[in-house]
Design an enzyme around this catalytic site. Structure first.
Site, PDB file in Angstrom:
ATOM      1  N   ASP A 296      -8.081  -5.827   0.353  1.00 16.27           N
ATOM      2  CA  ASP A 296      -6.854  -5.488  -0.351  1.00 16.27           C
ATOM      3  C   ASP A 296      -5.640  -5.916   0.481  1.00 16.27           C
ATOM      4  OD1 ASP A 296      -5.485  -4.360  -2.534  1.00 16.27           O
ATOM      5  OD2 ASP A 296      -5.240  -2.442  -1.503  1.00 16.27           O
ATOM      6  N   GLU A 343      -7.479 -10.175  -1.990  1.00 17.05           N
ATOM      7  CA  GLU A 343      -6.503  -9.795  -3.014  1.00 17.05           C
ATOM      8  C   GLU A 343      -5.202 -10.494  -2.623  1.00 17.05           C
ATOM      9  OE1 GLU A 343      -3.207  -8.634  -4.390  1.00 17.05           O
ATOM     10  OE2 GLU A 343      -3.566  -7.105  -2.846  1.00 17.05           O
ATOM     11  N   ASP A 396      -6.013  -1.520 -11.308  1.00 12.46           N
ATOM     12  CA  ASP A 396      -4.574  -1.237 -11.377  1.00 12.46           C
ATOM     13  C   ASP A 396      -3.951  -1.677 -12.702  1.00 12.46           C
ATOM     14  OD1 ASP A 396      -4.178   0.041  -8.944  1.00 12.46           O
ATOM     15  OD2 ASP A 396      -3.802  -1.817  -7.857  1.00 12.46           O
TER      16      ASP A 396
END
Length: 510
Positions: A296, A343, A396
């Site tokens: 992430d 990400e 998300d």
């Protein structure tokens, strides 16, 4: 690292329809894996599996290494004899939204009871497995169980509010605490053992079904965590133990004040001096618990947004260089490979892409982001390459159907229909087909998109503090017809599962 051409489903274990008010590693998880196998899906992606720190988010955890006790299956503990099955049967069996407070009140005492019975009466074979787990994981386990017991003693307050000698880890104070909290620490060790026994059992079942597990690592850790408390020298803390600077991202089109995440920043100079040992341990542990890892906020390894801790927003921050190649060179040297993908969504500078490409770390693409202005087209299938992991949407995002009906602009809808055509079976299936047919290595979609669910099934809304991570899959929704449809699509797009090396059979005791 070259990834195989596979497809799979994103579903966090808490979203399973398990007994007791929250998804876990019990029968519903095995039923889901059976569905994945019949649907010819070779990937199961989960979110971080750590114990929650503040709120319900898996990305806010009290440990980078420990597991969330709420994911431990009471049904499996009952089957192994560590708890009375009648107590488990009394738990609610509905799959409604998660009530975390209620789940904790009901489940945690039963886990403590099971841990106590294990400590009192475990046979030699079970105790041997436990002692091996304890010995192999002592390097993180002992700090975590002491921290967690102290945190419970002090009303879940952050470690910097504890008595100063404990906050500063005075050796005499720590030894006194270990003596006073010995029984609480023992129970917490066993609960972590239960967690990893059950997770390993699931991993073995995945391997038998040719399913690889995709995990997730948040780049930063919580200030209120065993990691920061036990490794204060590796974080940018002031003399009073408060953070000197915190993490976030600068203002952009979505937020005029940016995002102030509040995690303490790493002292990369100190980490470099120790040979990045903590990061090596963290990612070695991650690769031992999952097959592939999503990193992430990959941008933070190249440059991170440094916000003075005294600032209430992210406006007055600055970009600061991260460890860049040095860290990834060390990780490759220590781990033997980099089974990671990045990400790298949003505004990303060329140096971030270059860092990722130098280390052959695939990036991400999200179809929902691809139909805005021409700059967004980098996320569309015709612009992708094999070093990408493509999603219809992530945890998300709204579900694809929710996005289409609620938040997509008229321009985005026109662009999407021009790209995929009018879809009798829904925009969600059009996006799944487009992702599957792309040249991206992995194609992943949330289960909600396969089920054709709307915004009521959205898992998380960033920057909204309540109502997140509550959704659960309903029993009976994983039908044979859905599996057959996904299997046919996997076959025609050359994404059939590939064999996984199956570990030797183990007699799991939890």
């Amino acid at each position: 690292m070259a990834f195989p051409r596979l497809t799979g489903i994103l579903l966090h274990p808490t979203s399973l329809p398990s007994r007791g008010g929250i998804g876990d590693f019990g029968p519903a998880a095995y039923e889901f894996l059976d569905f994945l196998a019949s649907a010819r899906q070779g990937l199961w992606q989960v979110l971080p599996l750590g114990p929650p720190a503040n709120g319900n988010s898996p990305y806010s955890s009290t440990s980078a290494f420990a597991g969330n006790p709420l994911l431990v299956s009471l049904e499996r503990l009952a089957k192994c004899g560590w708890i009375d099955g009648a107590q488990v049967n009394e738990l609610p069996n509905s799959a409604g939204p998660i009530d975390y407070e209620q789940v904790q009140e009901r489940k945690l005492p039963l886990l403590d009871e099971a841990a106590g019975k294990f400590l009192d009466s475990a046979p030699a074979s079970a105790r041997s497995r436990f002692e091996r787990f304890r010995s192999e994981n002592e390097w993180w386990l002992e700090d975590f169980v002491l921290y967690d017991a102290l945190r419970n003693r002090y009303g879940k307050q952050s470690w910097n509010t504890w008595p100063l000698e404990l906050a500063r880890r005075d050796s005499k104070a720590l030894q006194t605490a270990r003596t006073e909290l010995a029984s609480e620490m023992a129970a917490r060790r066993v609960i972590q053992f239960f967690f990893y026994e059950q997770w390993r059992a699931l991993r073995v079942y995945c391997a038998q079904k040719s399913i690889r597990v995709v995990g997730d690592i948040a780049i930063f850790v919580d200030y209120d965590s065993a990691d920061v408390w036990a490794n204060q020298e590796l974080f940018r803390l002031k003399d009073d133990l408060e953070p000197e600077a915190v993490s976030g991202v600068p203002p952009d089109a979505f937020s005029a004040t940016g995002q102030r995440w509040g995690n303490p920043l790493y002292d990369w100079t100190a980490l470099r001096a120790q040979g990045y040992k903590w990061w090596v341990q963290r990612l070695r542990w991650a690769t031992q618990t999952c097959d592939f890892i999503r990193l992430d906020h990959f941008r933070g390894f190249a440059q991170f947004w440094e916000i003075p801790a005294s600032e209430p927003t992210a406006i007055n921050g600055r970009w600061v260089d991260g460890p860049r190649d040095e860290l990834f060179n060390k990780l490759r040297e220590e781990l033997g490979g980099l089974p990671f993908f990045a990400e790298d969504l949003g505004y990303i500078t060329p140096d971030v892409y270059e860092l990722r490409e130098r280390h052959q770390i695939p990036g991400m693409a999200v179809l929902q982001f691809g139909f805005g202005d021409t700059g967004a087209h980098i996320y569309l299938p015709h612009r992708l390459t094999a070093d990408r992991v493509v999603y219809t949407g992530t945890h998300d995002n709204d579900t694809t159907l929710g996005w289409w009906n609620s938040s997509a602009t008229d321009y985005e809808r026109r662009a999407a229909e021009a790209y995929v055509g009018h879809c009798e079976d829904g925009i969600n299936w059009a996006f799944i087909r487009a992702a599957q047919a792309s040249v991206a290595s992995f194609s992943v979609f949330p289960l909600q998109d396969a089920l054709g669910l709307g915004s009521e099934a959205r898992l998380n809304t960033p920057s909204v503090m309540t109502g997140n991570y509550l959704w659960r899959c309903q029993p009976g929704s994983l039908t044979h017809e859905l599996a057959e449809r996904l299997a046919n699509l996997a076959e025609v797009t050359d994404r059939l599962p590939q064999p996984v090396s199956v570990p030797p059979r183990e007699d799991f005791v939890a």
